[in-house]
Motif scaffolding. Sequence first.
Motif, short mmCIF file in Angstrom:
data_model
loop_
_atom_site.label_atom_id
_atom_site.label_comp_id
_atom_site.label_asym_id
_atom_site.label_seq_id
_atom_site.Cartn_x
_atom_site.Cartn_y
_atom_site.Cartn_z
N UNK A 15 14.80 -14.38 -2.75
CA UNK A 15 14.01 -14.00 -1.56
C UNK A 15 13.02 -12.89 -1.90
N UNK A 16 13.48 -11.87 -2.59
CA UNK A 16 12.61 -10.74 -2.93
C UNK A 16 11.44 -11.20 -3.80
N UNK A 21 5.72 -12.92 -4.49
CA UNK A 21 4.78 -13.91 -5.01
C UNK A 21 3.82 -14.43 -3.95
N UNK A 22 4.24 -14.48 -2.68
CA UNK A 22 3.34 -14.97 -1.63
C UNK A 22 2.73 -13.85 -0.80
N UNK A 53 9.34 -26.15 -3.33
CA UNK A 53 9.48 -25.99 -1.88
C UNK A 53 8.59 -24.87 -1.36
N UNK A 54 8.49 -23.79 -2.12
CA UNK A 54 7.63 -22.67 -1.73
C UNK A 54 6.17 -23.11 -1.71
N UNK A 55 5.77 -23.86 -2.73
CA UNK A 55 4.39 -24.36 -2.80
C UNK A 55 4.10 -25.32 -1.65
N UNK A 60 1.45 -26.35 3.57
CA UNK A 60 1.55 -26.70 4.98
C UNK A 60 0.78 -25.72 5.85
N UNK A 61 0.85 -24.44 5.50
CA UNK A 61 0.09 -23.43 6.24
C UNK A 61 -1.40 -23.58 5.99
#
Length: 68
Positions: A15-16, A21-22, A53-55, A60-61
């Motif tokens: 999570x950290x 990264x984002x 999944x993060x990408x 999506x945003x």
Amino acid sequence: MDDHSTTPTKLAYGIKEACKSVGLGRSFLYQEIAAGRLRTFKVGTRTLIRSSDLKEWLEGYAIAGCGR
């Protein structure tokens, strides 16, 4: 020599690390996880997010615009 060629690609983030990264806060990421928009998995007590999944979540945003 290019450092990127010797550095393995990260498969998952804690999570950290994901927040860093984002460039978003921990609370916001946890809200997205609770809403089911960002997938996670557990390894022991650690909550991890696959880089794919993060990408996908970020894309999506980008497609939806400024917010959901």
